[in-house]
Design a protein around this motif. Structure first.
Motif, PDB file in Angstrom:
ATOM      1  N   ARG A 185      44.911  38.348  36.978  1.00 21.15           N
ATOM      2  CA  ARG A 185      44.904  37.608  35.716  1.00 21.15           C
ATOM      3  C   ARG A 185      45.268  36.145  35.950  1.00 21.15           C
ATOM      4  O   ARG A 185      46.218  35.825  36.645  1.00 21.15           O
ATOM      5  CB  ARG A 185      45.898  38.216  34.728  1.00 21.15           C
ATOM      6  CG  ARG A 185      45.986  37.423  33.418  1.00 21.15           C
ATOM      7  CD  ARG A 185      46.817  38.115  32.378  1.00 21.15           C
ATOM      8  NE  ARG A 185      48.253  38.046  32.641  1.00 21.15           N
ATOM      9  CZ  ARG A 185      49.194  38.402  31.755  1.00 21.15           C
ATOM     10  NH1 ARG A 185      48.829  38.868  30.568  1.00 21.15           N
ATOM     11  NH2 ARG A 185      50.468  38.334  32.060  1.00 21.15           N
ATOM     12  N   ALA A 193      38.878  38.668  40.812  1.00 20.87           N
ATOM     13  CA  ALA A 193      38.836  39.351  39.513  1.00 20.87           C
ATOM     14  C   ALA A 193      38.205  40.736  39.634  1.00 20.87           C
ATOM     15  O   ALA A 193      38.619  41.687  38.974  1.00 20.87           O
ATOM     16  CB  ALA A 193      38.068  38.506  38.499  1.00 20.87           C
ATOM     17  N   MET A 332      39.673  40.388  31.348  1.00 20.60           N
ATOM     18  CA  MET A 332      39.338  40.344  32.766  1.00 20.60           C
ATOM     19  C   MET A 332      38.023  41.060  33.053  1.00 20.60           C
ATOM     20  O   MET A 332      37.182  40.581  33.805  1.00 20.60           O
ATOM     21  CB  MET A 332      40.460  40.977  33.589  1.00 20.60           C
ATOM     22  CG  MET A 332      41.710  40.130  33.707  1.00 20.60           C
ATOM     23  SD  MET A 332      42.875  40.830  34.915  1.00 20.60           S
ATOM     24  CE  MET A 332      41.967  40.561  36.438  1.00 20.60           C
TER      25      MET A 332
END
Length: 348
Positions: A185, A193, A332
């Protein structure tokens, strides 16, 4: 006196965020970075730090870089650099789950070199080693730091187990920090990610998977992990020499996680959890590739182990409470597509 921190792994996931959190508190830290010279080391470091939402230009004066190599004695650093630090943290590691990635020899060599550094420290200096909570995944349920190493281990987990054994065998004091699954994050890096998270859209695409709906998964965002690390590094005294830095008993079940993701990831509705003993029978080549890529991760996803953070909470209070996944996970997952996840699964 204000502490000075020396660390490896700052161009990776946790170390970079840790440096920025320390800088925000006015603490100077120096990173060991693989590069030809100090200018190249600083360039690599700043490139990583500037990907974070925590970055501020004024932090440039609070971060330094030294060219080095964790596979070299003393990490390639001069004695003066090591002796100038109050706290030395070894966080760098090769983290691939692929069986042919050569992870084990790299991480063990780095641990041997860190052991050499620990032996040179003055009583006023303190050493920290970043392991992983997954060194113990058995018995299922709540795992405490005092339990013996057990459970499934790939080359990465084996390297972390044996590195801790190696360091303890020196008799030199140090503190082991063991995070659970760490999510990126706040870092603008597509590869980071997708790390681990790629498995969620892939499993949703497959439909039927060997997961237990009520099994729990211990994961947390990197800024929380790095913030907890900072608190521990800056404390003058610690009650133990090993701590889980994890979500602990507040970890979510897969069923609850899927329900939370429904609004931001409608495709999650296709996910059917058949239990850890379910053996899929892929019908198409694409499905076979997906299941094959998931294999190194399934033992951890099906472990149903949560890592007690009671020790951590006793040291740093409510800072040890991880943020709820609903506050960040959907966002995300929205940063990459199924095709991105499929690309990542070939090089996880």
């Amino acid at each position: 006196m204000q502490k000075r921190v020396l660390l490896s792994g700052a161009t990776g996931l946790i170390g970079g965020e840790l440096m920025l959190i320390l800088a925000a508190r006015g603490i100077h830290s120096t990173a060991v970075v693989r590069a030809r010279d100090s200018a190249g080391a600083r360039e690599r470091l700043l490139e990583r730090l500037q990907k974070s939402v925590l970055w501020k230009p004024e932090f440039a004066d609070k971060v330094g870089a030294e060219a080095g190599d964790i596979e070299a004695p003393n990490f390639g650093l001069s004695p003066a650099v090591i002796q100038a630090a109050d706290v030395i943290l070894h966080s760098a590691a090769s983290t691939s789950f692929k069986p042919d990635a050569g992870v084990y020899p790299i991480n063990i060599k780095a641990a041997e070199n860190f052991a050499g550094i620990l032996k040179t420290l003055k009583p006023s200096q303190r050493g920290f080693f970043v392991g992983t909570a997954a060194v113990t995944t058995e018995p299922r349920g709540v795992i405490t730091e005092g339990m013996p190493f057990a459970g499934y281990a790939n080359d990465y987990i084996r390297s972390k187990r044996d590195a801790e054994k190696l360091l303890r065998a020196t008799g030199v004091p140090f503190v082991s920090l063991r995070p659970g699954i760490v999510l990126s994050r706040g870092i603008d890096d597509a590869k980071l990610a997708r790390n681990m998270l790629w498995s969620i859209p892939v499993m949703a695409e497959l439909g039927e998977v060997p997961l237990e709906p009520m099994a729990k998964l211990d994961f947390a965002p990197v800024d929380f992990i790095a913030g907890a690390f900072a608190e521990m590094l800056l404390k003058n005294d610690l009650a133990h020499d090993c701590y889980h830095v994890s979500t602990g008993e507040a970890s979510m079940t897969f069923q609850a996680l899927a329900e939370e993701l429904t609004l931001t990831m409608p495709g999650i509705k296709k996910l059917i959890m058949r239990g850890r003993d379910y053996v899929p029978v892929p019908k198409f080549a694409r499905q076979r590739w997906m299941f094959a890529s998931l294999q190194p991760y399934l033992p951890f996803l099906t472990a149903d182990a949560v890592f007690s953070n009671a020790r951590l909470r006793a040291e740093i209070g409510t800072i040890a409470d991880a943020p709820p996944p609903i506050s960040y996970l959907g966002e995300m997952l929205g940063t990459f597509s199924l095709s991105d996840a499929v690309k990542q699964m070939y090089t996880p």
